[in-house]
Design an enzyme around this catalytic site. Sequence first.
Site, PDB file in Angstrom:
ATOM      1  CB  SER A  11      -0.878   0.017   1.255  1.00  0.00           C
ATOM      2  OG  SER A  11      -1.316   1.346   1.489  1.00  0.00           O
ATOM      3  CG  HIS A  36      -3.976  -1.572  -1.351  1.00  0.00           C
ATOM      4  ND1 HIS A  36      -5.099  -2.375  -1.446  1.00  0.00           N
ATOM      5  CD2 HIS A  36      -4.261  -0.662  -0.388  1.00  0.00           C
ATOM      6  CE1 HIS A  36      -6.010  -1.974  -0.589  1.00  0.00           C
ATOM      7  NE2 HIS A  36      -5.536  -0.923   0.077  1.00  0.00           N
ATOM      8  CG  ASP A  38      -5.006   2.591   1.099  1.00  0.00           C
ATOM      9  OD1 ASP A  38      -5.954   1.806   1.082  1.00  0.00           O
ATOM     10  OD2 ASP A  38      -3.861   2.286   1.484  1.00  0.00           O
ATOM     11  CG  MET A  71     -11.242   3.472   2.312  1.00  0.00           C
ATOM     12  SD  MET A  71      -9.704   3.397   3.248  1.00  0.00           S
ATOM     13  CE  MET A  71      -8.538   3.468   1.908  1.00  0.00           C
ATOM     14  CG  MET A 140     -11.409  -2.620   5.849  1.00  0.00           C
ATOM     15  SD  MET A 140      -9.948  -2.199   4.868  1.00  0.00           S
ATOM     16  CE  MET A 140      -8.971  -1.210   6.023  1.00  0.00           C
ATOM     17  CG  ASP A 178      -6.018  -2.613   3.683  1.00  0.00           C
ATOM     18  OD1 ASP A 178      -4.919  -2.305   4.158  1.00  0.00           O
ATOM     19  OD2 ASP A 178      -6.708  -1.839   2.985  1.00  0.00           O
ATOM     20  N   GLY A 179      -4.494  -3.842   6.784  1.00  0.00           N
ATOM     21  CA  GLY A 179      -4.340  -3.072   8.013  1.00  0.00           C
ATOM     22  C   GLY A 179      -3.525  -3.819   9.057  1.00  0.00           C
ATOM     23  N   GLY A 180      -2.380  -3.242   9.415  1.00  0.00           N
ATOM     24  CA  GLY A 180      -1.560  -3.834  10.478  1.00  0.00           C
ATOM     25  C   GLY A 180      -0.923  -5.156  10.094  1.00  0.00           C
ATOM     26  N   GLY A 200       1.325  -1.735   4.173  1.00  0.00           N
ATOM     27  CA  GLY A 200       1.841  -0.385   3.946  1.00  0.00           C
ATOM     28  C   GLY A 200       3.136  -0.186   4.697  1.00  0.00           C
ATOM     29  CB  SER A 201       3.795   0.970   8.158  1.00  0.00           C
ATOM     30  OG  SER A 201       2.835   0.133   8.747  1.00  0.00           O
TER      31      SER A 201
HETATM   32  C1  DX5 Z   1      -6.124   1.941   5.811  1.00  0.00           C
HETATM   33  C2  DX5 Z   1      -5.703   1.505   4.434  1.00  0.00           C
HETATM   34  C3  DX5 Z   1      -4.559   0.572   4.401  1.00  0.00           C
HETATM   35  C4  DX5 Z   1      -3.264   1.108   4.955  1.00  0.00           C
HETATM   36  C5  DX5 Z   1      -2.522  -0.051   5.536  1.00  0.00           C
HETATM   37  O1  DX5 Z   1      -7.341   2.565   5.723  1.00  0.00           O
HETATM   38  O2  DX5 Z   1      -6.788   0.872   3.763  1.00  0.00           O
HETATM   39  O3  DX5 Z   1      -4.364   0.055   3.065  1.00  0.00           O
HETATM   40  O4  DX5 Z   1      -2.462   1.724   4.008  1.00  0.00           O
HETATM   41  O5  DX5 Z   1      -1.397   0.424   6.175  1.00  0.00           O
HETATM   42  P1  DX5 Z   1      -0.579  -0.443   7.236  1.00  0.00           P
HETATM   43  O6  DX5 Z   1      -0.127  -1.683   6.509  1.00  0.00           O
HETATM   44  O7  DX5 Z   1       0.522   0.448   7.643  1.00  0.00           O
HETATM   45  O8  DX5 Z   1      -1.539  -0.795   8.341  1.00  0.00           O
HETATM   46 ZN    ZN Z   2      -6.352  -0.077   1.821  1.00  0.00          ZN
END
Ligand code: DX5
Ligand code: ZN
Length: 223
Positions: A11, A36, A38, A71, A140, A178-180, A200-201
Amino acid sequence: MTTDAVKLAPSILAADFARLGEQVAEAERAGAERIHIDVMDGHFVPNLSMGAPVISSLRRITRLPLEAHLMILNPDFFVEEFVEAGTDSFLVHWEGNNDLSRTVQCIKAAGKRVGVAINPATPPTVLEEILQDLDQVLVMTVNPGFGHQHFLPATLPKIRRAREMIDRISPGCSLEVDGGIDSTTAPLAVAAGADVLVAGSAIFNESESVTAAVQRLRSALQS
Ligand code: DX5
Ligand code: ZN
């Protein structure tokens, strides 16, 4: 499913935007399967991010499929613009959409892949009637809106329930989370039935290269 079949979807929300092209190209070389993106409007979620121009720019520098996670309120208004920019697949939310079937059909009519995302408080059963029309489901694993959040462990049994529902109704549909997602949570999500991981991170961060981060996530899945 073998862990080799799991797809990684970096992401770019966590990327260094001054070096976006470079970082995406590195993710591609490191073996990521899709990118991905966002898209946030400050209304559907309390944050702003990026729109179709970012997709157009990325389209020129990568062959990877570009996945837009919308979103936003009224996603239907933006499908055409995102298709023209080079989007390959769309993720739209079940929440806040009172005509989800219309949105899904609009994306399919444009010849693009479509998935529906559900927030942590939404049960997967809401997708039962529409599952056959979908290429993927996105569970999510944090509340949408921000990167760098902690994976919510309560979503694990839900990933399992979503997997059961998919296997029963539409086995070709993929299950994305998706997320964490990091090297600790990725194996848990895959064990629960996920086959696409957004990260993402865990992929774009200051402490290691994109290549090293992709390799670390992959090896966490193998151990
Ligand atoms: C949050 C996004 C994610 C986000 C994930 O609303 O949909 O795609 O970028 O980021 P990490 O992997 O850092 O949780
Ligand atoms: Zn996302």
